[in-house]
Scaffold this active site. Structure first.
Site, PDB file in Angstrom:
ATOM      1  N   GLU A   1       5.744   0.521   2.485  1.00 42.66           N
ATOM      2  CA  GLU A   1       6.620   0.861   3.609  1.00 42.66           C
ATOM      3  C   GLU A   1       7.660  -0.188   3.992  1.00 42.66           C
ATOM      4  OE1 GLU A   1       4.236   2.184   6.887  1.00 42.66           O
ATOM      5  OE2 GLU A   1       3.713   4.058   5.888  1.00 42.66           O
TER       6      GLU A   1
ATOM      7  N   GLU B   1      -0.044   8.470   1.783  1.00 40.57           N
ATOM      8  CA  GLU B   1      -0.692   8.568   3.098  1.00 40.57           C
ATOM      9  C   GLU B   1      -0.404   9.926   3.722  1.00 40.57           C
ATOM     10  OE1 GLU B   1       0.165   5.441   5.845  1.00 40.57           O
ATOM     11  OE2 GLU B   1       0.044   3.858   4.328  1.00 40.57           O
TER      12      GLU B   1
END
Length: 565
Positions: A323, A427
């Site tokens: 991320e 995720e």
């Protein structure tokens, strides 16, 4: 999770709601933190055994030192005569270091010490749907079905609130501030206790028994040591536990995606990077550039660690960086960094060898990566899919939330696979509200009940958004807009549990239009909608990931093949 948010585009765009989640390299082989020694600082192989070495002759001493140098220059498992720690005669189990452990975890050993060696067979397989570890996993033909071991080697307040709550009054919000407050000795004791208890061998066994085939293990850069003076993290310790996790995965036939989760300077400013607040990674400053270079050094070191004989069987995927907030950074600069990091990865592994390289989309949207680094050697794109961090999508009706994966996310996965290449979801969760304790960061509130406000909006004096639960639209149902009620599993009706089951399974179907998925997370302390284990126990996640009764087809919305508009 996050401290700063952005809005996703309209849900019909080929995009997705972003997740604003929490949120010189060269660790010596054999180094570890020893209780009561050097104030908790790692001690070298030579120091721990100096009496034995000094007792020998000069020749034996030189030979021992020479052997140590060879050990440090070669791969970690060269001390075992080149045998694979996961091969027919390699290290696998029996980790006791004489200290004992908690909840069935018997402690840690120096990395792949010969004392840990037991015989295992690469023919072990996690389930009948998955190849044995000595056979390749056919990515793109067989779906990844996995879970994250989040909150283990990188601490997150929303996953384990109990670790942080005793220190909230002292402005602790992340692993950085926790370690700085406690100091090395006390932080080491607290964190090692957490490592020993949060994940054990039983964790891997249950993952295997639930029909899963992969595990994603996040790790911070501090696992590899060589920290700057202003980086108070506990160094080196988590690397021992990562390697222990790889041994357990091998025992149960599970494949692992090791992933660098926190970079020097913080790649996103969220607490799951290790330090919440300012982004200090590739931010256009000299220090940001330095941190980018340091991150590549850590990537290289971690890759070298995963190059031991047999490691390709248990760790066939590598997450280059979790991320990075590319939507807040300069795209050209981050593109160059990705290309350099991947090139360095293949310089280490060689062409056609080593794990897949996995890059994150940086919250730009999948379409922004079409045509990036074409014809690369086993490069995959990772996207994290959540409805709840988007002010529009969190307001969807339950019916629309269930259908959204079938109609939109499935198309996005197909399109990205066609126009970028292999695409996976690293995720996702069952959550349809953002009520999990500290999910948005400590002290930032929740969209669901109208208390959330980003730091940027607060400083700008902007008003709070209307509660996403929309009390007027939903008839002011008692408890509906209360995050406390939403977090109380005992209050869930059968109708709501059925909805959670449908929503979870339509996501799984959609994400298997690409390479597959990793659920976030395997468990949490207080937030059942983010816990795979709780979801199974409560009935909204199937007990066997390979035999799912629900999903898009079961709901009368079979996924359609992607076609150009």
């Amino acid at each position: 999770m996050s401290l700063e948010m952005t809005e996703s585009r309209h849900p019909q765009d080929d995009d997705y709601p972003i997740k604003p989640s929490h949120g010189s390299s060269g660790t010596m082989i054999g180094r570890r933190v020893e209780d009561g020694a050097d104030g908790g600082h790692p001690r070298s192989f030579f120091t721990r055994r100096r009496k034995v070495v000094l007792a020998g002759s000069v020749i034996l001493t030189l030979a021992a030192v020479g052997g140590l140098i060879c050990l440090l220059v070669k791969k970690p498992w060269s001390a075992q005569g080149g045998q694979s720690p996961f091969g027919h005669h390699g290290a696998h189990d029996d980790y006791s270091d004489g200290k004992g452990g908690q909840n069935g975890n018997s402690g840690t050993l120096p990395r792949f010490s010969p004392a840990s060696a037991v015989s295992i067979s690469n023919s072990v397989r996690c389930n009948a749907y998955t190849p044995a570890l000595d056979q390749p996993f056919l990515y793109g033909q067989q779906p990844i079905r996995g879970v994250n071991l989040g909150g283990w080697l990188v601490l997150e307040p929303f996953i384990t609130p109990s670790v942080f709550e005793p220190f909230l009054s002292q402005n602790v919000t992340d692993e950085y501030s926790l370690s700085k407050l406690l100091g090395l000795e006390k932080a080491t004791a607290l964190i090692q206790k957490h490592y020993d208890s949060w994940v054990t061998e039983a964790t891997f066994k249950r993952i295997r028994d639930l029909g899963l085939n992969h595990v994603r293990i996040p790790v911070g850069f501090w696992a590899l040591g060589n920290l700057a003076p202003d980086e108070p993290y506990v160094p080196d310790l988590s690397l021992d536990y990562l390697l222990q996790g790889l041994r357990w995965a091998a025992k149960y036939g599970l494949r692992v995606m090791v992933e660098l989760h926190g970079a020097p300077g913080s790649q996103n400013g969220w607490n799951h990077s290790g330090r919440a607040g300012k982004i200090g990674w590739l931010d256009g400053t000299a220090e940001g550039e330095k941190n980018g270079e340091r991150t590549i050094a850590y990537v290289k070191q971690l890759l070298q660690l995963l190059q031991g004989p047999g490691m390709e069987h248990v760790s066939p995927m590598f997450g280059i960086l979790n991320e990075p907030a590319i939507f807040l950074l300069e795209r050209e600069r981050t593109d160059r960094w990705y290309k350099e990091a991947f090139a360095e990865m293949r310089n280490i592994t060689g062409s056609g060898k080593g794990p897949w390289g996995v890059i994150h989309d940086g919250f730009l949207g999948l379409t922004q990566w079409e045509g990036f680094m074409p014809h690369s050697d086993r490069l995959a794109l990772d996207v994290h899919q959540y409805l709840i961090f988007d002010h529009s999508l969190i307001r969807f009706s339950r019916k629309d939330q269930v259908n959204f994966p079938c109609d939109v996310w499935s198309r996005n996965m197909q399109q990205s696979t066609l126009k970028f290449g292999p695409t996976l979801v690293g995720e996702f969760s069952s959550a349809t509200n953002d009520c999990a304790t500290y999910l948005n960061g400590i002290g930032f509130g929740y969209r669901w009940d109208g208390t959330f406000q980003s730091e940027e909006d607060r400083l700008a004096g902007k008003p709070l958004e209307e509660a996403a639960c929309e009390p007027a639209k939903n008839g002011h149902i008692e408890g509906y807009c209360s995050c406390q009620t939403q977090n109380r599993v005992g209050s869930y009706s059968q109708e709501y549990r059925k909805f959670l089951s449908d929503f979870t399974q339509t996501q799984m179907d959609a994400f298997e239009q690409g390479m597959g998925w990793f659920y976030w997370n395997f468990k949490t302390e207080t937030s059942a909608l983010w816990s795979y284990f709780d979801g199974v126990d409560q009935g909204w996640i199937p007990k066997d990931a390979n035999s799912r009764p629900g999903g898009c087809k079961a709901l009368g919305r079979p996924i359609q093949p992607f076609q150009e508009d």
